[in-house]
Write an enzyme that holds these catalytic residues in place. Structure first.
Site, PDB file in Angstrom:
ATOM      1  N   CYS A 116     -26.055  26.834  14.686  1.00  0.00           N
ATOM      2  CA  CYS A 116     -27.091  25.931  14.435  1.00  0.00           C
ATOM      3  C   CYS A 116     -28.393  26.840  14.003  1.00  0.00           C
ATOM      4  O   CYS A 116     -28.588  27.950  14.196  1.00  0.00           O
ATOM      5  CB  CYS A 116     -27.314  25.568  15.968  1.00  0.00           C
ATOM      6  SG  CYS A 116     -28.801  24.500  16.271  1.00  0.00           S
ATOM      7  N   CYS A 151     -31.519  28.777  18.525  1.00  0.00           N
ATOM      8  CA  CYS A 151     -30.424  29.595  17.876  1.00  0.00           C
ATOM      9  C   CYS A 151     -31.066  30.697  17.394  1.00  0.00           C
ATOM     10  O   CYS A 151     -30.270  31.909  17.060  1.00  0.00           O
ATOM     11  CB  CYS A 151     -29.611  28.880  17.557  1.00  0.00           C
ATOM     12  SG  CYS A 151     -28.687  27.646  18.821  1.00  0.00           S
ATOM     13  N   ASP A 175     -37.245  -0.345  25.594  1.00  0.00           N
ATOM     14  CA  ASP A 175     -36.459  -1.351  26.220  1.00  0.00           C
ATOM     15  C   ASP A 175     -37.327  -2.150  27.258  1.00  0.00           C
ATOM     16  O   ASP A 175     -38.414  -1.795  27.431  1.00  0.00           O
ATOM     17  CB  ASP A 175     -35.400  -0.448  26.923  1.00  0.00           C
ATOM     18  CG  ASP A 175     -36.047   0.324  28.303  1.00  0.00           C
ATOM     19  OD1 ASP A 175     -34.991   1.267  28.720  1.00  0.00           O
ATOM     20  OD2 ASP A 175     -37.083   0.317  28.305  1.00  0.00           O
ATOM     21  N   SER A 176     -36.618  -2.911  27.673  1.00  0.00           N
ATOM     22  CA  SER A 176     -37.410  -4.279  28.435  1.00  0.00           C
ATOM     23  C   SER A 176     -37.713  -3.869  29.651  1.00  0.00           C
ATOM     24  O   SER A 176     -38.408  -4.691  30.541  1.00  0.00           O
ATOM     25  CB  SER A 176     -36.505  -5.470  28.109  1.00  0.00           C
ATOM     26  OG  SER A 176     -35.283  -5.173  29.013  1.00  0.00           O
ATOM     27  N   GLY A 177     -37.170  -2.873  30.319  1.00  0.00           N
ATOM     28  CA  GLY A 177     -37.235  -2.652  31.705  1.00  0.00           C
ATOM     29  C   GLY A 177     -35.954  -3.251  32.697  1.00  0.00           C
ATOM     30  O   GLY A 177     -35.740  -2.834  33.558  1.00  0.00           O
ATOM     31  N   GLY A 178     -35.167  -4.185  31.823  1.00  0.00           N
ATOM     32  CA  GLY A 178     -34.147  -4.853  32.742  1.00  0.00           C
ATOM     33  C   GLY A 178     -33.111  -3.799  33.045  1.00  0.00           C
ATOM     34  O   GLY A 178     -32.944  -3.883  34.242  1.00  0.00           O
ATOM     35  N   PHE A 179     -32.826  -2.875  32.368  1.00  0.00           N
ATOM     36  CA  PHE A 179     -31.665  -2.151  32.854  1.00  0.00           C
ATOM     37  C   PHE A 179     -32.119  -1.008  34.269  1.00  0.00           C
ATOM     38  O   PHE A 179     -31.366  -0.989  35.155  1.00  0.00           O
ATOM     39  CB  PHE A 179     -31.265  -1.005  31.769  1.00  0.00           C
ATOM     40  CG  PHE A 179     -30.048  -0.148  32.224  1.00  0.00           C
ATOM     41  CD1 PHE A 179     -30.384   1.417  32.444  1.00  0.00           C
ATOM     42  CD2 PHE A 179     -28.916  -0.386  32.275  1.00  0.00           C
ATOM     43  CE1 PHE A 179     -29.472   2.094  32.945  1.00  0.00           C
ATOM     44  CE2 PHE A 179     -27.896   0.525  32.927  1.00  0.00           C
ATOM     45  CZ  PHE A 179     -28.158   1.750  32.798  1.00  0.00           C
ATOM     46  N   ASP A 224     -32.999  -8.728  29.222  1.00  0.00           N
ATOM     47  CA  ASP A 224     -31.611  -9.365  29.390  1.00  0.00           C
ATOM     48  C   ASP A 224     -31.096  -8.823  30.991  1.00  0.00           C
ATOM     49  O   ASP A 224     -31.672  -8.116  31.728  1.00  0.00           O
ATOM     50  CB  ASP A 224     -30.596  -8.714  28.632  1.00  0.00           C
ATOM     51  CG  ASP A 224     -30.633  -7.150  28.660  1.00  0.00           C
ATOM     52  OD1 ASP A 224     -29.766  -6.636  28.404  1.00  0.00           O
ATOM     53  OD2 ASP A 224     -31.756  -6.364  29.123  1.00  0.00           O
ATOM     54  N   HIS A 282     -32.679  22.772  21.677  1.00  0.00           N
ATOM     55  CA  HIS A 282     -31.411  22.849  21.123  1.00  0.00           C
ATOM     56  C   HIS A 282     -30.396  21.736  21.105  1.00  0.00           C
ATOM     57  O   HIS A 282     -29.951  21.116  20.135  1.00  0.00           O
ATOM     58  CB  HIS A 282     -30.564  24.097  21.690  1.00  0.00           C
ATOM     59  CG  HIS A 282     -29.128  23.962  21.256  1.00  0.00           C
ATOM     60  ND1 HIS A 282     -28.767  24.406  19.872  1.00  0.00           N
ATOM     61  CD2 HIS A 282     -28.020  23.572  21.697  1.00  0.00           C
ATOM     62  CE1 HIS A 282     -27.425  24.228  19.810  1.00  0.00           C
ATOM     63  NE2 HIS A 282     -26.911  23.658  20.891  1.00  0.00           N
ATOM     64  N   GLY A 289     -24.980  -3.679  28.093  1.00  0.00           N
ATOM     65  CA  GLY A 289     -24.123  -3.886  29.152  1.00  0.00           C
ATOM     66  C   GLY A 289     -22.719  -2.936  28.939  1.00  0.00           C
ATOM     67  O   GLY A 289     -21.750  -3.210  29.621  1.00  0.00           O
ATOM     68  N   CYS A 314     -31.569  26.065  14.735  1.00  0.00           N
ATOM     69  CA  CYS A 314     -32.821  25.677  15.236  1.00  0.00           C
ATOM     70  C   CYS A 314     -33.470  26.919  16.056  1.00  0.00           C
ATOM     71  O   CYS A 314     -33.105  27.886  16.034  1.00  0.00           O
ATOM     72  CB  CYS A 314     -32.548  24.690  16.427  1.00  0.00           C
ATOM     73  SG  CYS A 314     -31.780  25.528  18.027  1.00  0.00           S
ATOM     74  N   GLN A 369     -24.649  -9.601  25.671  1.00  0.00           N
ATOM     75  CA  GLN A 369     -23.937  -9.327  26.697  1.00  0.00           C
ATOM     76  C   GLN A 369     -22.420  -9.601  26.681  1.00  0.00           C
ATOM     77  O   GLN A 369     -21.693 -10.009  25.644  1.00  0.00           O
ATOM     78  CB  GLN A 369     -24.863  -9.693  28.054  1.00  0.00           C
ATOM     79  CG  GLN A 369     -25.950  -8.778  28.138  1.00  0.00           C
ATOM     80  CD  GLN A 369     -26.004  -7.436  28.750  1.00  0.00           C
ATOM     81  OE1 GLN A 369     -24.774  -7.074  29.096  1.00  0.00           O
ATOM     82  NE2 GLN A 369     -26.918  -6.771  28.627  1.00  0.00           N
ATOM     83  N   ASP A 380     -29.087   5.229  21.564  1.00  0.00           N
ATOM     84  CA  ASP A 380     -29.997   5.974  22.528  1.00  0.00           C
ATOM     85  C   ASP A 380     -29.155   6.622  23.862  1.00  0.00           C
ATOM     86  O   ASP A 380     -28.385   5.991  24.077  1.00  0.00           O
ATOM     87  CB  ASP A 380     -31.218   5.347  22.880  1.00  0.00           C
ATOM     88  CG  ASP A 380     -30.868   4.489  24.112  1.00  0.00           C
ATOM     89  OD1 ASP A 380     -30.393   3.262  23.883  1.00  0.00           O
ATOM     90  OD2 ASP A 380     -31.095   5.148  25.476  1.00  0.00           O
TER      91      ASP A 380
END
Lengths: 429, 429
Positions: A365, A370, A91-95, A145, A396, A277, A367, A250, A327
Site C-alpha cells: 500500500c 503505510c 440519503d433520504s433519512g429513511g434508513f 423510501d 488506510h 433494502g 498510503c 425495493q 457506499d
C-alpha cells in the site's frame, strides 16, 4: 445541468464511466465514503482529496438533527458548510429512521420517530425528506423510501414496495417543484467564474475553497449564499445547475417484486436508480442473486447505485455485475475498531502479535500510513485509545477501498474482467 | 555529540538561539508540544512537521506503562517507534508519579506507585527513570526529581529539595554509566550516511523515514536497531551521539531555597537546567517571581527549561525573562475541550453564537484550519463530538502557540523586546 453519465468501457456486465455532477466528475464504478455528520470521521477534507475521494455521502437523518438543515442551508449547503468542493450524495433519512428508532410509527403520510439523541419527536415524509435534502444541497439526493425489514413475508414486502412507489411519486413531485431552492446558486463569486462557461465548481481557481479563501482576503464582494430567508426561495441556481434525485428499488428478497419495483420506478422516471433494502441480514448469496436479477431491469444508460455495501471483495464483485456506485460505513467503522483491510488479508491491529512488528501495515500500500508508520505503532495507538490511531486506521482503510475500485475500473477498461475477479486478495501492487 | 547551545541574539534578558541535538536543530525560545503516549493527540507526524514542530515531549510514566520501554527500545527508540525524525525530550516520570497517584509511597530509594490504568504496583527510582529514558532514546532527558507539593512549609521544601539533589546525583551517575546503551546507534543506514560527516539525522536524504522508506524498498541491508538483546548494551552510538541529561531546580516558593538548589545542581553539572515545581497551583505573580529570581542563578550559556507552562501570554513573558524551552498540555488539551486561542482572544467554539458563523476561526491565522473551515463547522464538529473537531482544534492551537514563539524569537532577534511585550494579543498578522 444536474448529472450526466457516460459509459466509457464495458467488460461483460461491468461498466466503467464518468458521472458528471455540478461539483465535479466521478469515475465509476465508485465507492463513496460515508461522512455521516458532514465529516468522514477523523479525516480532514484535504486528506480525502489526496486519497482521491470524488464523492462522499452525508446522512440526512443525522444532519437534520445536528447541525440542522437550516444552519447548513444558510451557509449555502453542505459543500460550503464542510468546505468540500467535490460531489456529495445524501440519503433520504429513511434508513436511519427505520434502523435507529424502535419507537417509530409508520403511516401513509410518513414516519414519526424519536431522536436517538434526546428523544424529541420528529416526523419525516417524502416531502420533508426532499425539503431537507434540498436545503442540504447535495449533488445527488435519494427518494424517501421504506427499507423493508428482513425477513418479510411476500405480502408485507409487496405492501412495503407499493408504499415506496407512492412515496417515490411524492418525492419526485416535491423535488420538481422545489429544486430551484437549492442554496448553491447565490454566490457572486460563482457568477463571475461561471460567466459564459459550463465549468463545474470544482474546476474553479479558488483552490482554498472556504472562508479564508484568497478571494475573500482580497476584499472582493462576495454575496453570502442563502443568507436572506426571503430571497433564496426564488433564486435560480446559476448556470441551471440542480440536484439529481435518484429512485430506489425495493421488493424484499422476491425477484418478482424486485422486477416490478424496478419497472414501476423507471415509469416514474429518475436520472439514476438505487437498489435498497439489501445487506439487511440476508445471506450474501441471496444479496448477489437479488442484485444480479434487479440489474437486468434497470436501464443500462443510467447509474445504478447499490446502497450499503460492502467488503472489498464484495464491492469488486458488485462492480463486476454492473453496479456503478456503492457506499458503506465498513471501511471507516472497522478502522475505528482496529480492523484493517490489507492486500495480505484482514489485520486486527489490537492483537498482541503486532506489538513489536516493525513492518508497515500493508507492504503493497502506498498510503501515507503505510509509508511512514509501523504495525507496532498502530497497535500501540489503538491499545492506548489514541485519537491518532483512529485517524491513521481510517486513512488506510479508505485508501484500500479506493485502490480496490481504481483497480476494478482499470480492469474493466482493459477488458480484463475474469482475471481480476479470480484474485481474491485485492488490488495489485 | 549530545547537545550544543548557541545564543544568537539578546534583547534584555531574552535570548534567541539554536539548540543542536542528535535529531536536528531547535530554534529557541521554543514551545514543545506534548506527545504523551508517543503521539500529539490526533495530529499525524507530517502535520506536526508542517506546523514547524522541531521538538516534542514524551511522558516516560505513560510510555513505561504503554507500550512499555522494552517495546520502544527494541524498535530503536521513540524516534523510530513513532516515526519522528526531529528532536524529542522525555520527562523522568516523576511528575506523573506524584500527580496521578494518590497511593504512592516515597522513600529515599524512590517511589512506589500504582498504575492509573490497572492498579498494578510499580517502582520508580533515579536509576530506573534513567534506564527507562535511555531505552526510550529521547535527545534530552530529565533527572528524576521530587516535584514539591504546593503549598509546602519551608522545612518540607528544603527536605524535598535536598532529596531531589541526591536523586540528581544518582540520575547523573547512572546516566553516565549507561548512556551508551541508547538504542539509536545500530543502524547501518546511519553508518553509511554519517561516514566522515557530522550530519544530524534529520538532514538525511531518507525523507520518508520509517518502515516503508525508500532505502528499505530498494532492498538495502539495514541492520535492525537494537533488535538483539545481547549486543545493544555494548554498542557505541555512531558518531558518538548521546542523549543529554538536564538537571531540575526545585525549592518550592522560597527564593533562598531556589537559589541554593540552582547552585548545587550546577555543582553536579548538567548541559541544561530546568525549573520544576512551578505551575502547581501558586498565583501567577509568585510563579513570575520565582522564575525571574531562579534564572539569575542559572548559567547564561546553557539552555533554561521552564516545565509545564503556559498560556500564550505566559510563554511570551517567560521567554522575555530568559527562558529558552517550555512545554505544556494546554494548547492540546484545551483544543480537545473546544477552547481555542486566537489573535482576537479565546474562543469557546461550542457556544451557540458560532453555530452559523461563516468566518474563519482566526482571521489572522494562516493554518490549514483557518484557511479552510468556518467557525460554524468547527462548532458543529465539537457539538457532535466528531473526531475531526479534536484534530482541527488541536492543529490550530498548536499553530497559534508556535506562531507566538516564532514572533517572540523574531522580536528578540530585532531587539524589539518592549514592543512585543506590550501587545497582549499574540502574534502579529
Amino acid at each position: 445541468m444536474s448529472i450526466q453519465f457516460q459509459i466509457e468501457a464495458n467488460a461483460g456486465s461491468a461498466r466503467s464511466g464518468k458521472l458528471i455532477t455540478p461539483h465535479g466528475e466521478i469515475e465509476t464504478p465508485v465507492f463513496m465514503p460515508v461522512g455521516t455528520l458532514a465529516s468522514v470521521k477523523g479525516v480532514p477534507q484535504d486528506i480525502l482529496e489526496e486519497l482521491g475521494v470524488q464523492i462522499l455521502l452525508g446522512n440526512t437523518y443525522h444532519l437534520y438533527l445536528r447541525p440542522g438543515v437550516e444552519t447548513v442551508r444558510r451557509m449555502g449547503g453542505l459543500h460550503r458548510f464542510m468546505s468540500w468542493k467535490r460531489a456529495i450524495l445524501t440519503d433520504s433519512g429513511g434508513f436511519q429512521v427505520f434502523s435507529l428508532n424502535e419507537l417509530r410509527k409508520v403511516s401513509e403520510e410518513g414516519v414519526t420517530f424519536r431522536s436517538h439523541l434526546d428523544g424529541s419527536s420528529h416526523f419525516f415524509s417524502p416531502e420533508g425528506a426532499m425539503a431537507a435534502q434540498i436545503g442540504l444541497g447535495a449533488d445527488i439526493i435519494m427518494a424517501f423510501d421504506e427499507c423493508t425489514e428482513y425477513p418479510a413475508e411476500r405480502e408485507r414486502a409487496r405492501a412495503s414496495m407499493e408504499m415506496t412507489l407512492r412515496w417515490a411519486e411524492r418525492s419526485k413531485k416535491y423535488f420538481e417543484e422545489h429544486k430551484n431552492e437549492v442554496p448553491w446558486g447565490s454566490c457572486q463569486l460563482s457568477a463571475i467564474s461561471r460567466q459564459g462557461l459550463q465549468i463545474p465548481r470544482s474546476a474553479r481557481d479558488d483552490s482554498s475553497f472556504g472562508p479564508g479563501s484568497s478571494s475573500q482576503r482580497e476584499g472582493k464582494q462576495v454575496l453570502r449564499c442563502a443568507q436572506d430567508d426571503s430571497s433564496y426561495k426564488n433564486r435560480q441556481p446559476l448556470g441551471g445547475d440542480t440536484q439529481a434525485l435518484f429512485g430506489i428499488v425495493q421488493g424484499g428478497m422476491d425477484r418478482g417484486l424486485r422486477r416490478e419495483s424496478a419497472l414501476r420506478t423507471i415509469e416514474i422516471g429518475f436520472p439514476g436508480y438505487a437498489i435498497g433494502g439489501l445487506s439487511v441480514g440476508e445471506p450474501r448469496e441471496l444479496t448477489r442473486e437479488i442484485v444480479e436479477s434487479t440489474l437486468e431491469h434497470l436501464p443500462a444508460d443510467k447509474p445504478r447505485y447499490l446502497m450499503g455495501v460492502g467488503t472489498p471483495d464484495e464491492i469488486a464483485e458488485y462492480a463486476q455485475m454492473g453496479v456503478d456506485m456503492m457506499d458503506c460505513v465498513l471501511p471507516t467503522r472497522a478502522a475505528r475498531h482496529g480492523l484493517l483491510f490489507t492486500s495480505e488479508g484482514k489485520v486486527s491491529i489490537k492483537q498482541a502479535r503486532y506489538a513489536q512488528d516493525e513492518s508497515p501495515l500493508d507492504p503493497n500500500c502506498g498510503c501515507r500510513v503505510c509509508r511512514r508508520y509501523s504495525r507496532a505503532y498502530l497497535r500501540h495507538l489503538y491499545a492506548s485509545n489514541e485519537l491518532l490511531g483512529q485517524v491513521l486506521n481510517t486513512v488506510h482503510n479508505l485508501r484500500y477501498y479506493l485502490d480496490t475500485m481504481r483497480a476494478v475500473r482499470h480492469a474493466i477498461q482493459l477488458g480484463e474482467r475474469t482475471r481480476f475477479l479470480s484474485e481474491q486478495s485485492g488490488p495489485k501492487p
